[in-house]
Design a protein around this motif. Structure first.
Motif, PDB file in Angstrom:
ATOM      1  N   UNK A 165       1.175  -1.453   0.088  1.00 33.01           N
ATOM      2  CA  UNK A 165       0.123   0.305   0.123  1.00 33.01           C
ATOM      3  C   UNK A 165       0.452   1.822   0.071  1.00 33.01           C
ATOM      4  N   UNK A 166       0.231   1.955  -0.400  1.00 27.57           N
ATOM      5  CA  UNK A 166       1.566   3.782  -0.375  1.00 27.57           C
ATOM      6  C   UNK A 166       0.381   4.434   0.413  1.00 27.57           C
ATOM      7  N   UNK A 167       1.235   4.014   1.679  1.00 25.34           N
ATOM      8  CA  UNK A 167       0.932   4.967   2.858  1.00 25.34           C
ATOM      9  C   UNK A 167       2.630   5.989   3.210  1.00 25.34           C
ATOM     10  N   UNK A 168       2.584   6.698   3.468  1.00 21.40           N
ATOM     11  CA  UNK A 168       3.288   8.034   3.422  1.00 21.40           C
ATOM     12  C   UNK A 168       3.048   8.278   4.897  1.00 21.40           C
ATOM     13  N   UNK A 169       5.061   8.372   5.264  1.00 15.44           N
ATOM     14  CA  UNK A 169       5.119   8.458   7.036  1.00 15.44           C
ATOM     15  C   UNK A 169       6.222   9.146   7.527  1.00 15.44           C
ATOM     16  N   UNK A 170       5.738   9.926   8.404  1.00 16.33           N
ATOM     17  CA  UNK A 170       7.197  10.284   9.224  1.00 16.33           C
ATOM     18  C   UNK A 170       7.998   9.386   9.910  1.00 16.33           C
ATOM     19  N   UNK A 171       9.191   9.566   9.376  1.00 17.36           N
ATOM     20  CA  UNK A 171      10.100   8.863  10.237  1.00 17.36           C
ATOM     21  C   UNK A 171      11.147   9.730  11.116  1.00 17.36           C
TER      22      UNK A 171
END
Length: 557
Positions: A165-171
């Motif tokens: 899935x295309x899931x953008x998250x900050x790390x």
């Protein structure tokens, strides 16, 4: 769990998992050989899921009140996903309580500062990248005192690191981001179709990410919702293919690419819902099963979900972090180089179904009835011009009854305006001899449409919309008005002299400007290009809004 190859240089790393949810961090870490000493979470269903899958006895804990002195010693890795609700742009249009959300970021950094682990990593929504950067640079900000932690921060798309899935998250982490990013070149991309097809392949299911195999009868959460029907199907299609403001989406969702982001909350008529063509029922469309949602989040087919309802399970999965990504972070923290990565299946062969299997929760179905004040709003097909410009039919439910009206919106998406369709434009148009003649000749079509409407009433339309009675529904009225406006537009185009075209365009721009400066009307070009169609929509809208058909409501009020 089977031992990992010695050439990976994996050490017996001790870790804690803050805001652990259902175990997306813990699973990825444990499959990489990390010892998760303790996990901390407040939501009971998530804790039940965590305990069942890891054999633990965790109890709910308010992490904000967690005493630092009670934390375990010798922790080398701290990970976690503080609640993202207050930072998410999907929460009240991005107007969440940032100061409230910061309390959890502060607590996470307090734990890191206290334990001083060799490595730490935090996951959150993309907006948090700027929150942390600005906070650690501002002496007046609550995050400023943690600037010495010197995090590396970036936004990752988890589809590039194993999740389907295309899931953008900050790390935010002190693990070198270059090492984490390096794993992307060694991960095989997975798609929505990989997940859907693996679960409908036959007697044996092979996990498309982790490689673990199970008989189909041992795979839980495969119950499908009833297919989308009638209004539900139309609302889903319209929200994705014809949204008046946002970009178009494909309908159904394509199987040959990573899925869109799996969300924690969505309904059977939500733009956010992932809808697929049912592989087992030709011509039917449905939302995803719980198991398909979990697969898109990177959870193996062995994982169990202990929610009390379909919606609760969907929420816990939508809030999770994919264990595919946390697995790579754990490897990076242990010195494993990207080129040494053997694939997720190398760790997945140790997976087993836990002793406790989750109870079956029936999927959602089409509601039998809806709230009496259920709102309706739909653009007229053929009279939606993107960027917020459209004609639509909507309802207003008052104590005395329901009022239905056609409205016209125009202008850029951040400054949408409205023309009141109160009959004034139609009266003005009749001053033009050829338009007056055309409108007079259109009376027969208007009379036929009114005969259609008198088969119901404003309140009857609302009753049908809330499923309290049968009869004509608002989408049928929407289509009737669109067809009427389309016929009028065709007649205008047929009768329009080329010299009258610019005059119509100027007239519509003048109406839209409301007497103000025309040169500052941002949508002028679109108004001019669609002048004849807009006039047709206005005339039909004003006719509808002024019908005696509405008198039932006015009398009741």
């Amino acid at each position: 769990m089977k031992a990992l190859p010695s050439d990976r240089m994996v050490y017996n790393v001790r870790a804690i998992d803050l805001y652990s949810g259902i175990g997306g961090w813990s699973l990825g870490l444990k499959l990489a050989g990390v010892q998760v000493v303790n996990s901390y979470e407040w939501w009971k269903p998530a804790i039940d899921t965590h305990n069942a899958n890891f054999g633990g006895e965790l109890e709910p804990v308010d992490i904000r009140k967690l005493e630092l002195a009670d934390l375990p010693d010798d922790i080398e890795l701290v990970v976690g996903s503080p609640p993202c609700t207050e930072f998410s742009y999907s929460n009240r249009g991005g107007s969440g309580n940032i100061s409230e959300g910061l309390k959890d970021l502060v607590k996470f950094f307090e734990v890191v500062d206290h334990l001083k682990p060799k490595f730490w990593a935090m996951e959150n929504v993309p907006r948090v990248e700027q929150v942390i950067r600005k906070g650690m640079a501002d002496p007046k900000h609550v995050l400023y005192s943690f600037r010495h932690l010197a995090p590396e921060i970036d936004v990752f798309d988890f589809s590039e690191y194993g999740a389907p899935q295309a899931r953008r998250r900050c790390i935010a982490t002190n693990i070198p981001l270059d090492i984490i990013k390096g794993f992307g070149a060694h991960v095989e991309p997975r798609t929505l179709g990989d997940v859907v097809q693996s679960l409908s392949a036959g007697a044996e299911v092979v996990d498309p990410v982790w490689g673990v195999r199970l008989p189909i009868g041992d795979v839980t959460e495969t119950q499908s919702e009833p297919p989308l029907r009638g209004e539900e199907l139309r609302m889903n299609r319209d929200a994705k293919e014809h949204h008046p403001v946002y970009n178009n989406m494909a309908f159904p969702d394509p199987l040959d690419r990573a899925a869109r982001t799996v969300t924690a909350t969505c309904t059977r008529v939500s733009r956010e819902s992932i809808v697929i063509a049912d592989p087992r029922r030709a011509g039917e469309f449905r939302r995803l099963t719980i198991r398909e949602r979990a697969g898109l989040q990177g959870f193996p087919i062995t994982y169990q979900f202990f929610g009390r309802s379909f919606a609760e399970k969907a929420k816990m999965i939508g809030n999770a972090i994919p264990p595919t990504f946390t697995h790579l972070i754990a490897l990076a923290a242990q010195g494993v180089k990207p080129e040494q990565f053997l694939g997720f299946a190398a760790a997945g062969n140790a997976l087993q179904v836990p002793k406790r299997v989750a109870p079956v929760t029936e999927p959602d179905g089409e509601g039998r009835t809806y709230p009496a004040k259920r709102a309706f709003r739909a653009a007229l097909p053929g009279f939606r011009f993107k960027s917020g410009m459209r004609f639509d039919l909507s309802n207003t439910v008052l104590d005395g009854g329901t009022q239905w009206s056609v409205r016209f919106f125009y202008g850029p998406s951040k400054d949408i305006r409205q023309i009141d369709l109160d009959g004034e434009v139609t009266r003005d148009l009749r001053r033009s001899p050829w338009l007056a003649e055309l409108l007079t000749g259109f009376r027969r079509e208007l009379a036929r449409a009114e005969s259609f409407l008198v088969a119901t009433s404003p309140n009857g339309l609302q009753e049908a919309w809330t499923k309290r009675s049968a009869g004509i529904g608002p989408f049928e009225v929407t289509d009737k008005l669109a067809a009427l406006a389309e016929e009028l537009h065709s007649r205008i185009e047929a009768e329009l002299d080329p010299s009258d075209g610019p005059l119509l365009a100027d007239y519509i721009v003048t109406v839209a400007s409301g007497g103000g400066p025309v040169d500052k009307l941002v949508s002028r070009g679109k108004l001019e290009r669609n002048a004849a169609r807009i006039i047709a929509g206005i005339v039909v809208g004003e006719w509808f809004n002024g019908l005696t058909w509405h008198c039932e409501h006015k009398a009741a009020a």
